[in-house]
Design a protein around this motif. Structure first.
Motif, mmCIF file in Angstrom:
data_model
loop_
_atom_site.group_PDB
_atom_site.id
_atom_site.type_symbol
_atom_site.label_atom_id
_atom_site.label_comp_id
_atom_site.label_asym_id
_atom_site.label_seq_id
_atom_site.Cartn_x
_atom_site.Cartn_y
_atom_site.Cartn_z
ATOM 1 N N MET A 187 0.854 -1.191 0.000
ATOM 2 C CA MET A 187 0.000 0.000 0.000
ATOM 3 C C MET A 187 0.886 1.236 0.000
ATOM 4 O O MET A 187 1.756 1.370 0.853
ATOM 5 N N ARG A 188 0.671 2.088 -0.968
ATOM 6 C CA ARG A 188 1.521 3.269 -1.078
ATOM 7 C C ARG A 188 1.260 4.256 0.055
ATOM 8 O O ARG A 188 0.156 4.306 0.594
ATOM 9 N N ALA A 189 2.300 5.043 0.351
ATOM 10 C CA ALA A 189 2.165 6.068 1.381
ATOM 11 C C ALA A 189 0.997 6.988 1.029
ATOM 12 O O ALA A 189 0.782 7.305 -0.138
ATOM 13 N N LEU A 242 -3.161 4.860 3.278
ATOM 14 C CA LEU A 242 -3.627 4.488 4.619
ATOM 15 C C LEU A 242 -4.234 5.697 5.333
ATOM 16 O O LEU A 242 -5.291 5.579 5.956
ATOM 17 N N ASP A 243 -3.557 6.867 5.191
ATOM 18 C CA ASP A 243 -4.097 8.074 5.833
ATOM 19 C C ASP A 243 -5.497 8.374 5.316
ATOM 20 O O ASP A 243 -6.382 8.764 6.074
ATOM 21 N N LEU A 250 -7.652 6.163 4.089
ATOM 22 C CA LEU A 250 -8.584 5.156 4.607
ATOM 23 C C LEU A 250 -8.979 5.476 6.050
ATOM 24 O O LEU A 250 -10.143 5.331 6.433
ATOM 25 N N ILE A 251 -8.010 5.924 6.839
ATOM 26 C CA ILE A 251 -8.302 6.238 8.245
ATOM 27 C C ILE A 251 -9.224 7.450 8.326
ATOM 28 O O ILE A 251 -10.182 7.471 9.109
ATOM 29 N N ARG A 264 -12.668 6.382 7.436
ATOM 30 C CA ARG A 264 -13.255 5.619 8.538
ATOM 31 C C ARG A 264 -13.739 6.575 9.635
ATOM 32 O O ARG A 264 -14.840 6.439 10.158
#
Lengths: 237, 111
Positions: free
Chosen positions: A1-3, A6-7, A9-10, A13
């Motif tokens: 998963m590229r940098a 994730l941010d 996705l969080i 959420r």
């Protein structure tokens, strides 16, 4: 998963929005589908787009063969929601157990001494009247509503609001006699038998629950029973 | 109403986010296909850090240790892998699925 992915996705959420993450499982290249917009490094053709739309609509993650590549579509959704009317003893256990299963719990009771943060750690509290509180929750098919106050002034407006929504589970505390009396009163408000059949009452699976905690378990079990599709040929006892 | 609505799980992505914030290297494993009586549904996730700590699950404990081993390799070389587990595999029984199911697990690093 590229940098950066994730941010995102969080943050999605935390703002309780749905997202699909689409990943080429040979290369790890991915793309996020946020409100219909693609953000990422993976190209999407019409066939893949159709599969993504279907996965999002069904809230169902899946692997698809897209030409000569294999692509995983992961659907991430916000938590299911539970609105509890009445802040009594059963509600305390129900709030805790449902939260443990992953529900976003809101406890609604205008009596502020009952619906307190001390009694309901972790739950969202509302001291509005149930019809107002439920209107602001905007109930949908990922919502459950359980009326446990024992007080028709609180429970009936809540059940009425729940029946007008797509809530997947509607439960109302009370004996068979109480249920029958409530049914008659709500028919007088224009609800049909089919509407009123959506109310699970006496509430909870019939497992002989006695204590408030056991009743809370029976309610949660019934919510799961309603929510989950059953495998064909497997009978519940 | 759709017939499948995912339920809650351990907060795997939240934990990955926290671990990344602490400077750990992390691999993320996701169940992408299942056959038969696999214990965890498609989409289930397990995160592993560079010390072998893990959160979440991809089976009922049957293959987690093998996934954790693979994750440490993937964290080192940075290349994603597709792992394949099933009762029919020639792998040692302790990393097979005793339930008779088959699963494919995609493991990637989180940059």
């Amino acid at each position: 998963m590229r940098a950066g992915q994730l941010d995102k996705l969080i943050s999605l959420r935390d703002s309780k929005r749905s997202v699909a993450r689409v990943t080429d499982i040979a290369t790890g290249d991915d793309v996020l589908i946020i409100d219909g917009k693609a953000e990422g490094a993976l190209a999407i053709d019409a066939k893949l787009q159709a599969a993504i739309d279907d996965a999002l609509a069904r809230e169902e993650s899946r692997l698809i063969e897209d030409g000569n590549r294999r692509v995983f579509i992961q659907v991430l959704t916000p938590p299911l929601r539970l609105a509890i009317i009445g802040a009594g003893h059963i509600s305390q256990f129900l709030s805790t157990i449902a939260a443990e299963i992953g529900y976003d719990v809101t406890v609604i009771d205008p009596r502020t001494t009952y619906a307190s943060a001390t009694r309901f750690p972790g739950a969202t509290l509302s001291h509005e009247w149930p019809d107002e509180a439920l209107a602001s929750l905007a109930l949908d098919r990922r919502s459950a509503v359980v009326a446990l106050s024992h007080d028709p002034k609180l429970d009936e407006p809540a059940l009425a609001a729940a029946l007008k929504s797509d809530a997947f589970y509607v439960g109302g505390l009370g004996s068979r006699k109480t249920q029958a009396q409530r049914r008659e009163r709500m028919k007088g408000q224009g609800f049909t038998d089919a509407d009123l059949d959506r109310i699970h009452g006496p509430v909870g699976l019939d497992i002989g629950a006695l204590s408030p905690a056991e009743i809370a378990v029976s309610i949660v079990a019934q919510m799961i029973d309603v929510l989950r599709p059953k495998k064909k040929g497997v009978k519940s006892a | 109403m759709a017939d499948i609505i995912p339920g809650a799980d351990d907060d795997v992505l939240g934990t990955v986010h926290r671990w990344k914030g602490e400077g750990r290297k992390v691999a993320l494993a996701t169940v992408v296909t299942t056959w038969g009586s696999s214990p965890r549904p498609v989409g289930s996730q397990l995160a592993v850090d560079d010390k072998g700590n893990f959160v979440g699950s991809v089976s009922a404990g049957c293959v987690e240790s093998a996934v954790v081993d693979a994750a440490s390799r993937i964290i080192k070389n940075g290349k994603p892998e597709l792992l394949d587990f099933g009762i029919a595999d020639d792998q040692a029984w302790e990393v097979g699925l005793s339930c008779g199911g088959k699963i494919e697990i995609f493991v990637e690093t989180v940059d």
